[in-house]
Design a protein around this motif. Structure first.
Motif, PDB file in Angstrom:
ATOM      1  N   GLN A 147       0.836  -1.206   0.000  1.00  0.00           N
ATOM      2  CA  GLN A 147       0.000   0.000   0.000  1.00  0.00           C
ATOM      3  C   GLN A 147       0.873   1.259   0.000  1.00  0.00           C
ATOM      4  OE1 GLN A 147      -2.286  -0.692   3.547  1.00  0.00           O
ATOM      5  NE2 GLN A 147      -4.044  -1.537   2.424  1.00  0.00           N
ATOM      6  N   ARG A 180      -6.461   1.636  -3.213  1.00  0.00           N
ATOM      7  CA  ARG A 180      -7.749   2.073  -2.689  1.00  0.00           C
ATOM      8  C   ARG A 180      -7.819   1.837  -1.180  1.00  0.00           C
ATOM      9  NH1 ARG A 180     -11.195  -1.700  -4.494  1.00  0.00           N
ATOM     10  NH2 ARG A 180     -11.192  -2.598  -2.425  1.00  0.00           N
ATOM     11  N   ASP A 181      -7.401   0.658  -0.757  1.00  0.00           N
ATOM     12  CA  ASP A 181      -7.409   0.351   0.674  1.00  0.00           C
ATOM     13  C   ASP A 181      -6.461   1.277   1.434  1.00  0.00           C
ATOM     14  OD1 ASP A 181      -9.163  -1.689   0.098  1.00  0.00           O
ATOM     15  OD2 ASP A 181      -7.639  -3.284   0.200  1.00  0.00           O
ATOM     16  N   ILE A 184      -7.987   4.741   1.817  1.00  0.00           N
ATOM     17  CA  ILE A 184      -9.042   4.741   2.838  1.00  0.00           C
ATOM     18  C   ILE A 184      -8.416   4.782   4.223  1.00  0.00           C
ATOM     19  CG2 ILE A 184     -10.858   3.316   3.892  1.00  0.00           C
ATOM     20  CD1 ILE A 184     -11.560   2.403   0.984  1.00  0.00           C
ATOM     21  N   ARG A 185      -7.374   4.005   4.421  1.00  0.00           N
ATOM     22  CA  ARG A 185      -6.701   3.997   5.728  1.00  0.00           C
ATOM     23  C   ARG A 185      -6.042   5.352   5.999  1.00  0.00           C
ATOM     24  NH1 ARG A 185      -3.345  -1.470   6.560  1.00  0.00           N
ATOM     25  NH2 ARG A 185      -2.978  -0.465   8.568  1.00  0.00           N
ATOM     26  N   ARG A 187      -7.067   8.248   4.825  1.00  0.00           N
ATOM     27  CA  ARG A 187      -8.166   9.167   5.101  1.00  0.00           C
ATOM     28  C   ARG A 187      -8.618   9.047   6.550  1.00  0.00           C
ATOM     29  NH1 ARG A 187     -13.466   7.375   2.611  1.00  0.00           N
ATOM     30  NH2 ARG A 187     -13.340   6.122   4.462  1.00  0.00           N
ATOM     31  N   ASP A 188      -8.776   7.819   7.005  1.00  0.00           N
ATOM     32  CA  ASP A 188      -9.220   7.593   8.377  1.00  0.00           C
ATOM     33  C   ASP A 188      -8.164   8.065   9.375  1.00  0.00           C
ATOM     34  OD1 ASP A 188     -11.538   6.546   7.345  1.00  0.00           O
ATOM     35  OD2 ASP A 188     -10.922   4.439   7.605  1.00  0.00           O
ATOM     36  N   VAL A 194     -15.084  12.536   3.940  1.00  0.00           N
ATOM     37  CA  VAL A 194     -15.323  12.201   2.532  1.00  0.00           C
ATOM     38  C   VAL A 194     -16.274  13.197   1.924  1.00  0.00           C
ATOM     39  CG1 VAL A 194     -16.145  10.442   0.946  1.00  0.00           C
ATOM     40  CG2 VAL A 194     -14.915   9.788   2.987  1.00  0.00           C
TER      41      VAL A 194
END
Length: 194
Positions: A147, A180-181, A184-185, A187-188, A194
């Motif tokens: 990632q 993508r994963d 998302i991580r 972002r969190d 979002v």
């Protein structure tokens, strides 16, 4: 080439412009009147073509003629005619006025912009930027190796998904899914909505 001062319609036995300039250099006011009469029209015409403002043109033309009176001793006949010398002075003075007016206008615009620009604290800006970079680094460390490599290659080096897949020798679908994963991580971790 001689330059004669004309009085009326007929040529007079009046001295030519270089001779008059020589006398003006010695402080002869009568000689300056002859030079003035010969060059004032062309000077004003040239200055008007550069400035286009009649009031400023008259002011600059007057400055040029005063300069001719003060600097007549600098005239060198071997370097050109009196008219050329005077018109060169006039052109330079007119261009200087244009540049001065432009610089003044630019300064006024900058001041107006500064009045409307919100103040900010440069130190605060630097500290916040540094903290944001540290937070991104910390969050990147929380990703898996694939990632982190995928996100870094795509977003920091500008590579396409296909180029990332080729560089990492990983199937394109896997790179897309891991990226993508990873995003998302990130972002969190960063707390971005979002």
């Amino acid at each position: 080439m001689t330059e004669n001062v004309r009085i009326g319609r007929a040529r007079s036995t009046a001295p030519d412009l270089p001779e008059l300039m020589g006398r003006v250099a010695l402080g002869d006011q009568q000689a300056f009147i002859g030079v003035f009469e010969a060059v004032s029209g062309p000077v004003l015409g040239l200055v008007r073509t550069v400035l286009r403002d009649p009031a400023q043109s008259e002011e600059v033309a007057q400055e040029v003629l005063v300069e001719v009176w003060r600097t007549a001793a600098r005239y060198q006949p071997a370097r050109g005619s009196v008219m050329t010398w005077v018109l060169t002075l006039a052109h330079r003075r007119a261009v200087d006025r244009v540049r001065s007016e432009q610089a003044s206008s630019d300064r006024e615009k900058r001041v107006a912009l500064l009045d409307h620009t919100p103040a900010y604290d440069e130190v605060v800006e630097q500290v916040e930027s540094r903290l944001e970079r540290e937070q991104v680094r910390r969050c990147l460390r929380g990703l898996t190796e694939l990632q982190r490599q995928s996100v870094t290659l795509a977003y920091y080096r500008g590579l396409s998904y296909r180029e990332v897949a080729e560089l990492l020798a990983t199937p394109l679908g896997t790179v897309k899914a891991r990226m993508r994963d990873g995003l998302i991580r990130l972002r969190d971790c960063l707390g971005v909505g979002v």
